[in-house]
Write a protein that holds these residues in place. Sequence first.
Motif, PDB file in Angstrom:
ATOM      1  N   GLN A 298     -14.768   9.061  -0.694  1.00 36.41           N
ATOM      2  CA  GLN A 298     -13.752   8.257  -1.352  1.00 36.41           C
ATOM      3  C   GLN A 298     -12.422   8.309  -0.582  1.00 36.41           C
ATOM      4  O   GLN A 298     -11.351   8.258  -1.154  1.00 36.41           O
TER       5      GLN A 298
ATOM      6  N   ASP B 173      -4.843  11.311  -4.796  1.00 31.60           N
ATOM      7  CA  ASP B 173      -6.007  12.182  -4.686  1.00 31.60           C
ATOM      8  C   ASP B 173      -6.521  12.549  -6.077  1.00 31.60           C
ATOM      9  O   ASP B 173      -6.017  12.080  -7.103  1.00 31.60           O
TER      10      ASP B 173
ATOM     11  N   THR C  21      -0.731  -1.280  -4.454  1.00 28.99           N
ATOM     12  CA  THR C  21      -1.791  -0.309  -4.701  1.00 28.99           C
ATOM     13  C   THR C  21      -1.274   1.076  -4.364  1.00 28.99           C
ATOM     14  O   THR C  21      -0.749   1.294  -3.270  1.00 28.99           O
TER      15      THR C  21
ATOM     16  N   HIS D  34      -2.235   4.915  -3.720  1.00 26.66           N
ATOM     17  CA  HIS D  34      -3.363   5.765  -3.347  1.00 26.66           C
ATOM     18  C   HIS D  34      -3.059   7.207  -3.721  1.00 26.66           C
ATOM     19  O   HIS D  34      -2.033   7.770  -3.316  1.00 26.66           O
TER      20      HIS D  34
ATOM     21  N   ARG E 260      -5.596   3.491  -6.838  1.00 28.56           N
ATOM     22  CA  ARG E 260      -6.858   3.874  -6.206  1.00 28.56           C
ATOM     23  C   ARG E 260      -6.875   5.390  -6.180  1.00 28.56           C
ATOM     24  O   ARG E 260      -6.277   6.027  -5.311  1.00 28.56           O
TER      25      ARG E 260
ATOM     26  N   ALA F 284      -8.833   9.074  -6.344  1.00 34.44           N
ATOM     27  CA  ALA F 284     -10.074   9.793  -6.057  1.00 34.44           C
ATOM     28  C   ALA F 284     -10.612  10.426  -7.336  1.00 34.44           C
ATOM     29  O   ALA F 284      -9.849  10.886  -8.189  1.00 34.44           O
TER      30      ALA F 284
ATOM     31  N   ALA G 209       1.247   5.493  -0.819  1.00 38.55           N
ATOM     32  CA  ALA G 209       0.523   6.755  -0.969  1.00 38.55           C
ATOM     33  C   ALA G 209       1.474   7.821  -1.507  1.00 38.55           C
ATOM     34  O   ALA G 209       2.619   7.915  -1.054  1.00 38.55           O
TER      35      ALA G 209
ATOM     36  N   GLN H 194       0.860  -1.176   0.000  1.00 38.86           N
ATOM     37  CA  GLN H 194       0.000   0.000   0.000  1.00 38.86           C
ATOM     38  C   GLN H 194       0.900   1.231   0.000  1.00 38.86           C
ATOM     39  O   GLN H 194       1.609   1.494   0.971  1.00 38.86           O
TER      40      GLN H 194
ATOM     41  N   SER I  94      -9.276   7.150   1.408  1.00 39.12           N
ATOM     42  CA  SER I  94      -8.480   5.916   1.330  1.00 39.12           C
ATOM     43  C   SER I  94      -7.240   6.105   2.183  1.00 39.12           C
ATOM     44  O   SER I  94      -7.199   6.942   3.074  1.00 39.12           O
ATOM     45  N   ARG I  95      -6.212   5.350   1.876  1.00 36.67           N
ATOM     46  CA  ARG I  95      -5.002   5.406   2.690  1.00 36.67           C
ATOM     47  C   ARG I  95      -4.088   6.572   2.340  1.00 36.67           C
ATOM     48  O   ARG I  95      -2.976   6.649   2.854  1.00 36.67           O
ATOM     49  N   ARG I  96      -4.521   7.472   1.482  1.00 38.02           N
ATOM     50  CA  ARG I  96      -3.637   8.571   1.129  1.00 38.02           C
ATOM     51  C   ARG I  96      -3.481   9.563   2.284  1.00 38.02           C
ATOM     52  O   ARG I  96      -2.587  10.418   2.242  1.00 38.02           O
TER      53      ARG I  96
END
Length: 280
Positions: free
Chosen positions: A215, A184, A180, A182, A204, A206, A107, A105, A217-219
């Motif tokens: 929406q 914006d 994945t 993340h 992923r 936005a 970001a 994951q 997420s892990r950002r």
Amino acid sequence: MPALPSWLIEPLWDQFAALLPRRSVFHPDHPLGCHRRRISDRIVFDKMLQLLRFGCSYEAIADTTCSATTIRNRRNEWIRLGVFARLKEIALESYDRIVGLVLDQIAVDGSITKAPGGGEAAGRSPVDRGKQGLKRSGMTDGSGIPLGRALAGANRHDSPLLAPTLDRLDDLGPLPDDITVHLDAGYDSATTRTLLNERGLHGRIARKGEKAPIQASRRWYVERTHAWQNAFHRITRCYERRATVIDAFFDLADTIITVRGLIRRAWTTHRWDERPSRRP
């Protein structure tokens, strides 16, 4: 006034000192062997931490123990030796070995700060009436540990900086099969999705026009890390003009954040001599 608590400064210095080459107190080629002693690396290291934390000028932090010229010269010497970059690598390796980086994951997000002195990485800031500003495109793992960054002028959009930011993944060794990223809504474009697909990454992103809470997420981890970095005033208001010097201060700040996170996570599971009496 110490820039950081002793339980954080001491492990940083121990590893930093191990990366420095051995040098004699006096220059071996001096004919008399009685010229002024070399300023201790520990003194200059403490001055660098104070510069990073408080954001003051070299002249303001200099005193009878160390001049501003000595701080600059020793800083340049350490940059040429790659000490700051290597220190950050060791901190990440230690965190990964003891706690574990969440590399499946990732970001990425950009942040704009002031750069009153201009320089190689500065540009007109669109959010500060056209004054000089610095943009950093930062990348963190799934828990907010900083992995790397790309520097550019404040007038650069986040999306073109995604590729050089993701290039920092190549320095981390073996990576998970499924990653994945993340992002914006600023990255919501076909170009970004094509870039991620070419690198075998899942995105992923936005959607533009939708409310952020819907929406989320892990950002938010990278946004929190930006706030941690902005606590170092040398970064928040950058007067350095050379990109190599800016990167060195960022590497030092990222090392502090990583080691602090490592000590906090290991406090409940490990014991060592310099362990803080309270969880940091």
